[in-house]
Write a protein that holds these residues in place. Structure first.
Motif, PDB file in Angstrom:
ATOM      1  N   LYS A   1      48.877  41.890  35.762  1.00  0.00           N
ATOM      2  CA  LYS A   1      49.424  41.032  34.802  1.00  0.00           C
ATOM      3  C   LYS A   1      49.734  42.467  33.211  1.00  0.00           C
ATOM      4  CE  LYS A   1      47.810  38.932  30.690  1.00  0.00           C
ATOM      5  NZ  LYS A   1      46.887  38.068  28.887  1.00  0.00           N
ATOM      6  N   LEU A   2      51.075  42.540  33.330  1.00  0.00           N
ATOM      7  CA  LEU A   2      51.637  43.402  32.708  1.00  0.00           C
ATOM      8  C   LEU A   2      51.131  43.902  30.886  1.00  0.00           C
ATOM      9  CD1 LEU A   2      54.567  44.947  33.909  1.00  0.00           C
ATOM     10  CD2 LEU A   2      52.788  45.923  34.231  1.00  0.00           C
ATOM     11  N   PRO A   3      50.894  44.047  29.782  1.00  0.00           N
ATOM     12  CA  PRO A   3      50.658  44.146  28.707  1.00  0.00           C
ATOM     13  C   PRO A   3      52.030  44.005  28.035  1.00  0.00           C
ATOM     14  CG  PRO A   3      50.091  45.876  29.134  1.00  0.00           C
ATOM     15  CD  PRO A   3      50.216  45.338  30.340  1.00  0.00           C
ATOM     16  N   LEU A   4      52.802  43.247  28.606  1.00  0.00           N
ATOM     17  CA  LEU A   4      54.559  43.305  27.757  1.00  0.00           C
ATOM     18  C   LEU A   4      54.258  41.950  26.959  1.00  0.00           C
ATOM     19  CD1 LEU A   4      56.572  45.038  30.246  1.00  0.00           C
ATOM     20  CD2 LEU A   4      54.959  46.122  28.297  1.00  0.00           C
ATOM     21  N   ILE A   5      53.811  41.603  25.958  1.00  0.00           N
ATOM     22  CA  ILE A   5      53.978  39.956  25.815  1.00  0.00           C
ATOM     23  C   ILE A   5      54.738  39.862  24.513  1.00  0.00           C
ATOM     24  CG2 ILE A   5      52.642  38.338  24.420  1.00  0.00           C
ATOM     25  CD1 ILE A   5      51.792  38.903  27.738  1.00  0.00           C
ATOM     26  N   GLY A   6      55.539  38.964  24.002  1.00  0.00           N
ATOM     27  CA  GLY A   6      56.335  39.096  23.368  1.00  0.00           C
ATOM     28  C   GLY A   6      58.053  39.637  23.298  1.00  0.00           C
ATOM     29  N   MET A   7      58.536  39.064  23.659  1.00  0.00           N
ATOM     30  CA  MET A   7      60.283  39.179  22.965  1.00  0.00           C
ATOM     31  C   MET A   7      60.605  41.031  22.534  1.00  0.00           C
ATOM     32  SD  MET A   7      63.650  37.542  21.427  1.00  0.00           S
ATOM     33  CE  MET A   7      65.266  38.427  22.199  1.00  0.00           C
ATOM     34  N   THR A   8      60.220  41.513  21.644  1.00  0.00           N
ATOM     35  CA  THR A   8      60.476  42.408  21.070  1.00  0.00           C
ATOM     36  C   THR A   8      59.920  44.020  22.298  1.00  0.00           C
ATOM     37  OG1 THR A   8      60.740  42.131  18.921  1.00  0.00           O
ATOM     38  CG2 THR A   8      60.245  44.363  19.187  1.00  0.00           C
ATOM     39  N   ALA A   9      58.449  43.508  23.316  1.00  0.00           N
ATOM     40  CA  ALA A   9      58.172  44.438  23.952  1.00  0.00           C
ATOM     41  C   ALA A   9      58.770  44.533  25.428  1.00  0.00           C
ATOM     42  CB  ALA A   9      56.790  44.366  24.347  1.00  0.00           C
ATOM     43  N   HIS A  10      59.372  43.661  25.685  1.00  0.00           N
ATOM     44  CA  HIS A  10      60.455  42.622  26.662  1.00  0.00           C
ATOM     45  C   HIS A  10      61.656  43.263  26.610  1.00  0.00           C
ATOM     46  CE1 HIS A  10      57.557  39.739  27.512  1.00  0.00           C
ATOM     47  NE2 HIS A  10      57.458  40.106  29.129  1.00  0.00           N
ATOM     48  N   VAL A  11      61.939  43.535  25.657  1.00  0.00           N
ATOM     49  CA  VAL A  11      63.248  44.053  24.941  1.00  0.00           C
ATOM     50  C   VAL A  11      63.342  45.615  25.523  1.00  0.00           C
ATOM     51  CG1 VAL A  11      65.719  44.407  23.391  1.00  0.00           C
ATOM     52  CG2 VAL A  11      64.333  41.815  24.123  1.00  0.00           C
ATOM     53  N   LEU A  12      62.741  46.545  24.285  1.00  0.00           N
ATOM     54  CA  LEU A  12      62.367  48.022  24.442  1.00  0.00           C
ATOM     55  C   LEU A  12      62.188  48.033  25.920  1.00  0.00           C
ATOM     56  CD1 LEU A  12      60.883  47.690  20.697  1.00  0.00           C
ATOM     57  CD2 LEU A  12      63.422  48.445  21.694  1.00  0.00           C
ATOM     58  N   THR A  13      60.968  46.825  26.495  1.00  0.00           N
ATOM     59  CA  THR A  13      60.402  48.028  27.659  1.00  0.00           C
ATOM     60  C   THR A  13      62.338  48.298  28.937  1.00  0.00           C
ATOM     61  OG1 THR A  13      58.399  46.909  27.432  1.00  0.00           O
ATOM     62  CG2 THR A  13      59.081  47.727  29.589  1.00  0.00           C
ATOM     63  N   CYS A  14      63.187  47.052  28.736  1.00  0.00           N
ATOM     64  CA  CYS A  14      64.227  47.347  29.427  1.00  0.00           C
ATOM     65  C   CYS A  14      65.180  48.102  29.410  1.00  0.00           C
ATOM     66  CB  CYS A  14      64.847  45.635  29.217  1.00  0.00           C
ATOM     67  SG  CYS A  14      64.086  44.411  30.104  1.00  0.00           S
ATOM     68  N   GLN A  15      65.208  48.777  27.895  1.00  0.00           N
ATOM     69  CA  GLN A  15      66.464  49.267  27.092  1.00  0.00           C
ATOM     70  C   GLN A  15      65.400  50.596  27.844  1.00  0.00           C
ATOM     71  OE1 GLN A  15      65.498  50.380  23.152  1.00  0.00           O
ATOM     72  NE2 GLN A  15      66.901  51.712  23.260  1.00  0.00           N
ATOM     73  N   ASP A  16      63.690  50.867  27.790  1.00  0.00           N
ATOM     74  CA  ASP A  16      63.309  52.146  28.890  1.00  0.00           C
ATOM     75  C   ASP A  16      63.700  52.464  29.953  1.00  0.00           C
ATOM     76  OD1 ASP A  16      62.735  52.986  25.569  1.00  0.00           O
ATOM     77  OD2 ASP A  16      60.876  52.093  26.286  1.00  0.00           O
ATOM     78  N   LEU A  17      63.549  51.455  30.761  1.00  0.00           N
ATOM     79  CA  LEU A  17      63.817  51.475  31.981  1.00  0.00           C
ATOM     80  C   LEU A  17      65.597  51.181  32.788  1.00  0.00           C
ATOM     81  CD1 LEU A  17      62.257  48.374  33.144  1.00  0.00           C
ATOM     82  CD2 LEU A  17      61.097  50.773  33.788  1.00  0.00           C
ATOM     83  N   VAL A  18      66.111  50.865  31.389  1.00  0.00           N
ATOM     84  CA  VAL A  18      67.491  52.219  31.643  1.00  0.00           C
ATOM     85  C   VAL A  18      68.138  53.034  31.054  1.00  0.00           C
ATOM     86  CG1 VAL A  18      70.437  50.978  30.891  1.00  0.00           C
ATOM     87  CG2 VAL A  18      68.649  49.563  31.942  1.00  0.00           C
ATOM     88  N   ALA A  19      67.355  53.398  29.706  1.00  0.00           N
ATOM     89  CA  ALA A  19      67.344  54.832  29.442  1.00  0.00           C
ATOM     90  C   ALA A  19      66.794  56.074  30.041  1.00  0.00           C
ATOM     91  CB  ALA A  19      67.071  54.862  28.358  1.00  0.00           C
TER      92      ALA A  19
END
Length: 176
Positions: A1-19
């Motif tokens: 289980k990843l501790p990435l709960i909530g939309m903002t954390a998901h969006v920012l993590t996706c941004q980091d994965l792209v960045a």
């Protein structure tokens, strides 16, 4: 289980994965473009002001597209006004240089600061994943520090110094 709960954390993590890979690619294109000038940018004002390189042009396309992508992400997560302004200025400045075919050498050298985003995004993502005790987190922190000093505190002032030198010496001589 990843501790990435909530939309903002998901969006920012996706941004980091792209960045991470995109910022790396921007730097590779800019660096290849800067190194492709036969005289070297420090020695030839013509290359700094008028030089063209396909690598720099590709880097500018990616840089501008990524800046637009980040503005969209910022609107989703509600970032402050300053973040938007920075990216709008990047698109305007690099787009103008590309359209006019001028200052591409300067833009590429200044754009090398994007290397810090590789390490900053890595740190941000690992922090959200509670990996602050990982050796990778420490490595990313050291990478951020070294890349910040090299690209923003050393290279960027040298680039601006060359620009002002050219403006106040070379360009004045050309006009006379």
């Amino acid at each position: 289980k990843l501790p990435l709960i909530g939309m903002t954390a998901h969006v920012l993590t996706c941004q980091d994965l792209v960045a991470i890979p995109v910022s790396g690619a921007i730097c590779v294109y800019y660096l290849r473009g800067v190194l492709s000038f036969p005289e070297g940018l420090l020695y030839s004002w013509e290359d700094r002001w008028l030089g063209r390189s396909h690598d720099i042009i590709y880097g500018i396309y990616i840089h501008a597209a990524f800046s637009i992508y980040e503005v969209i992400i910022y609107s989703i997560v509600g970032k402050q006004y300053e973040f938007y302004l920075h990216h709008v200025l990047v698109v305007w400045q690099y787009g103008t240089g590309l359209i006019l075919g001028r200052l591409l050498g300067f833009l590429a050298c200044a754009g090398l600061v994007e290397v810090t985003n590789v390490f900053l995004s890595s740190l941000s993502m690992m922090g959200r994943m509670d990996l602050k005790t990982s050796p990778l987190y420490l490595g990313a922190g050291v990478g951020l520090y070294v890349s910040y000093v090299m690209s923003r505190l050393i290279l960027l002032p040298i680039t601006l110094g060359c620009l002002f030198y050219d403006i106040f010496t070379v360009m004045i001589k050309i006009e006379q």
